[in-house]
Scaffold this motif. Structure first.
Motif, PDB file in Angstrom:
ATOM      1  N   PRO A 282     -11.402  -5.174  -8.650  1.00 45.60           N
ATOM      2  CA  PRO A 282     -10.516  -5.556  -7.545  1.00 45.60           C
ATOM      3  C   PRO A 282     -10.529  -4.544  -6.409  1.00 45.60           C
ATOM      4  O   PRO A 282     -10.573  -3.331  -6.633  1.00 45.60           O
ATOM      5  CB  PRO A 282      -9.141  -5.631  -8.211  1.00 45.60           C
ATOM      6  CG  PRO A 282      -9.430  -5.948  -9.641  1.00 45.60           C
ATOM      7  CD  PRO A 282     -10.693  -5.200  -9.943  1.00 45.60           C
ATOM      8  N   MET A 283     -10.476  -5.062  -5.196  1.00 43.20           N
ATOM      9  CA  MET A 283     -10.413  -4.233  -3.996  1.00 43.20           C
ATOM     10  C   MET A 283      -9.280  -4.739  -3.121  1.00 43.20           C
ATOM     11  O   MET A 283      -9.026  -5.937  -3.047  1.00 43.20           O
ATOM     12  CB  MET A 283     -11.739  -4.257  -3.242  1.00 43.20           C
ATOM     13  CG  MET A 283     -12.886  -3.672  -4.054  1.00 43.20           C
ATOM     14  SD  MET A 283     -14.418  -3.498  -3.111  1.00 43.20           S
ATOM     15  CE  MET A 283     -15.520  -2.916  -4.427  1.00 43.20           C
ATOM     16  N   TYR A 284      -8.595  -3.808  -2.471  1.00 40.64           N
ATOM     17  CA  TYR A 284      -7.426  -4.189  -1.685  1.00 40.64           C
ATOM     18  C   TYR A 284      -7.364  -3.401  -0.398  1.00 40.64           C
ATOM     19  O   TYR A 284      -8.054  -2.397  -0.213  1.00 40.64           O
ATOM     20  CB  TYR A 284      -6.141  -3.969  -2.499  1.00 40.64           C
ATOM     21  CG  TYR A 284      -5.729  -2.529  -2.680  1.00 40.64           C
ATOM     22  CD1 TYR A 284      -4.827  -1.917  -1.809  1.00 40.64           C
ATOM     23  CD2 TYR A 284      -6.237  -1.757  -3.727  1.00 40.64           C
ATOM     24  CE1 TYR A 284      -4.448  -0.592  -1.970  1.00 40.64           C
ATOM     25  CE2 TYR A 284      -5.862  -0.431  -3.903  1.00 40.64           C
ATOM     26  CZ  TYR A 284      -4.973   0.150  -3.018  1.00 40.64           C
ATOM     27  OH  TYR A 284      -4.596   1.462  -3.176  1.00 40.64           O
ATOM     28  N   CYS A 285      -6.508  -3.874   0.511  1.00 41.38           N
ATOM     29  CA  CYS A 285      -6.178  -3.138   1.729  1.00 41.38           C
ATOM     30  C   CYS A 285      -4.684  -2.872   1.730  1.00 41.38           C
ATOM     31  O   CYS A 285      -3.883  -3.764   1.418  1.00 41.38           O
ATOM     32  CB  CYS A 285      -6.538  -3.948   2.976  1.00 41.38           C
ATOM     33  SG  CYS A 285      -8.313  -4.131   3.255  1.00 41.38           S
ATOM     34  N   ASN A 286      -4.310  -1.642   2.065  1.00 39.59           N
ATOM     35  CA  ASN A 286      -2.892  -1.334   2.219  1.00 39.59           C
ATOM     36  C   ASN A 286      -2.477  -1.584   3.660  1.00 39.59           C
ATOM     37  O   ASN A 286      -3.313  -1.616   4.566  1.00 39.59           O
ATOM     38  CB  ASN A 286      -2.583   0.097   1.779  1.00 39.59           C
ATOM     39  CG  ASN A 286      -3.251   1.143   2.650  1.00 39.59           C
ATOM     40  OD1 ASN A 286      -4.344   0.936   3.168  1.00 39.59           O
ATOM     41  ND2 ASN A 286      -2.591   2.280   2.815  1.00 39.59           N
TER      42      ASN A 286
END
Length: 549
Positions: A282-286
């Protein structure tokens, strides 16, 4: 191997005959079959079930109890000041930055030493890692790009503001910038796949940090202007329910910000897509969210000044979800202890297409209830910022006590809580000024949570706690069986209105979990149950089985 570590409490359980007559050790629904199978070696991933999410690690739900270290703490000289804090707050995961300027000091030359150090030390300390890629963006600017990029604006152009002046932000509309960031991120994920592809020390990656632009609403460079004057791409039109046209024709005065959101989301999606080709986790942006304060222009905050323009703020979510399809989560950085605003943000980012994940928040005592709010909204994890003792936020020997109390309570049951949240069987109650009681509805049964201890052996006390820090968690294990725990709270069960009969406690056991298996310690009765289940500051867990007469 870090994967599959159990966070069981080490207190001894009752033995042999002492358990006669107790409820047999019970498993969470669906856990019995999993317990009979070998641990899965699947990569960390997200699971969606009936509109709710869980983060799966080694084939089982996992609750991220995180701590994000300070921006300049991912160095061999400062990591010794990180681990005492991480252990002191009972975190199971560390968020640590990887700096593009350190990682690629010269074009195409990659220095893996910091990444290797982080992975190695995380394994030594039996925690997982969330790596933060400080690449093109950090807090809406270009702080962490390498010097060879900063000193070559002709090849790696910056954004141009409305006055025609460059600002300290790389242009999201420049292919050279994207290609450079993507190449470095690909090298990072390729290396991680080689050193950690089966051990899963690194469970998630943040792509950039609080992306967008500080200093201008959008890029006015010739390349960006050409795109701005073209037709709005169909995915944006569909997401925003608009008819075709140019950006100005379709969106009017919001056109500049929405164009910047599209440009940044497209750029970051390309970076994440390349990274996932090497390491599929999983990859995310804050998100630096829009706060209810600041400059007011036409009734809204000024993008590019009050928050980075083009980032996945509340008003840009639809565009980001349509364009950045390789980003699994958009997670709000929530630096407010206003309970109403906290809940509004959680409701906004908890979407059918977006798991709730709080990657940054404060560590002070006033932020402690926020963790229980997040759990109540189905969060897959929580991670306050500044969790080291480098003296930037905390000095050696200091820890945030309320955060440590939260994690100490939840760490032994993190897998259980994650499972219950996925199944929609977890509810929380949080004390607030003027609100000393809350009722949790479980259909046939209701749990009334009161904060503080208003009655003790006939002596009356004012309801509530001095610092409004009561919190409780109730999970439904079966039709009439509940898991209960909390801090400075009392939980009393009742039959819901309209139900026949009279409630009685058939059995209340204090115990602990070995993974997902319940281990009884003792029966609660008498003073422990006459006025509800009382939880002060001890880490206690009770399974209560209810009936009627």
């Amino acid at each position: 191997m870090l994967a599959g570590l159990l966070h069981a409490n080490r207190r001894p359980t009752l033995a042999g005959a002492a358990l006669t007559g107790l409820l047999s050790a019970c498993l969470l629904p669906g856990a019995a079959a999993a317990a009979q199978q070998p641990a899965s070696n699947a990569a960390p991933h997200l699971v969606k079930q009936n509109g709710r999410y869980a983060f799966y690690l080694d084939g089982k739900p996992f609750l991220i109890l995180g701590g994000q270290i300070n921006n300049s703490s991912s160095w061999p000289s400062t990591m010794p000041d990180v681990w005492p804090m991480i252990e002191g707050i009972h975190a199971n995961t560390v968020e640590a930055p990887v700096y593009w300027e350190q990682f690629e000091p010269h074009p195409g030359v990659f220095d893996y030493s910091t990444v290797d150090m982080l992975v190695h030390q995380a394994r030594q300390h039996h925690v997982h890692l969330v790596l933060l890629w400080f690449g093109t963006w950090k807090n809406g600017e270009d702080h962490y790009v390498p010097e060879w990029i900063k000193t070559d604006p002709a090849h790696y152009p910056r954004m141009i503001d409305e006055r025609g002046q460059p600002i300290q932000v790389l242009s999201a509309n420049a292919p050279a910038n994207l290609n450079a960031d993507r190449k470095a991120f690909t090298a990072l994920t390729h290396h991680l796949a080689q050193i950690d592809g089966t051990q899963h020390t690194v469970i998630m990656i943040q792509v950039e940090n609080e992306s967008g632009a500080i200093g201008a609403v959008r890029d006015h460079s010739p390349a960006a202007q050409k795109e701005f004057e073209a037709q709005v791409p169909q995915p944006v039109l569909t997401a925003m329910h608009k008819s075709p046209g140019t950006w100005r024709q379709v969106f009017g005065f919001k056109a500049d910000e929405y164009f910047q959101a599209y440009s940044v989301a497209k750029y970051i999606n390309a970076v994440a897509e390349a990274g996932k080709a090497e390491l599929k986790i999983p990859m995310y942006c804050n998100v630096w969210v829009e706060y209810p304060r600041g400059y007011q222009i036409r009734g809204y905050l000024l993008p590019g000044f009050d928050y980075p323009s083009g980032g996945p703020v509340q008003s840009n979510l639809a565009i980001w979800k349509a364009v950045a399809t390789s980003i699994d989560i958009l997670g709000p950085d929530l630096y407010s202890d206003d309970r109403g605003f906290e809940q509004t943000i959680m409701q906004t980012y908890r979407r059918p297409d977006n798991p709730l994940w709080i990657p940054e928040t404060g560590t002070g005592d006033s932020f402690a209830p926020e963790f229980f709010y997040a759990l109540g909204y189905g969060a897959i994890g929580f991670s306050p910022f500044g969790t080291d003792q480098t003296s930037w936020t905390y000095k050696p020997g200091q820890i945030p006590k309320a955060l440590a109390a939260n994690y100490a309570l939840l760490e032994p049951i993190d897998r259980v809580v994650a499972r219950l949240n996925l199944e929609g069987k977890l509810k929380t109650a949080i004390e607030a000024p003027g609100s000393t009681e809350k009722t949790l509805d479980f259909g046939r049964w209701q749990a009334r949570v009161s904060f503080g201890f208003p009655q003790s052996d006939g002596e009356q006390h004012a309801p509530g706690t001095p610092h409004h820090d009561g919190r409780a968690l109730v999970g439904q294990l079966g039709p009439d069986t509940f898991l209960v725990t909390g801090i400075n709270s009392r939980v009393t069960f009742y039959l819901a209105p309209g139900q026949s009969g009279h409630m009685q406690i058939l059995r209340a056991e204090q115990g602990e979990y070995d993974g997902t298996t319940w281990k009884p310690l003792r029966i609660w009765n008498g003073d422990q149950t006459d006025r509800g289940l009382n939880f002060r500051n001890e880490d206690q867990y009770v399974q209560i089985h209810l009936g009627t007469y």
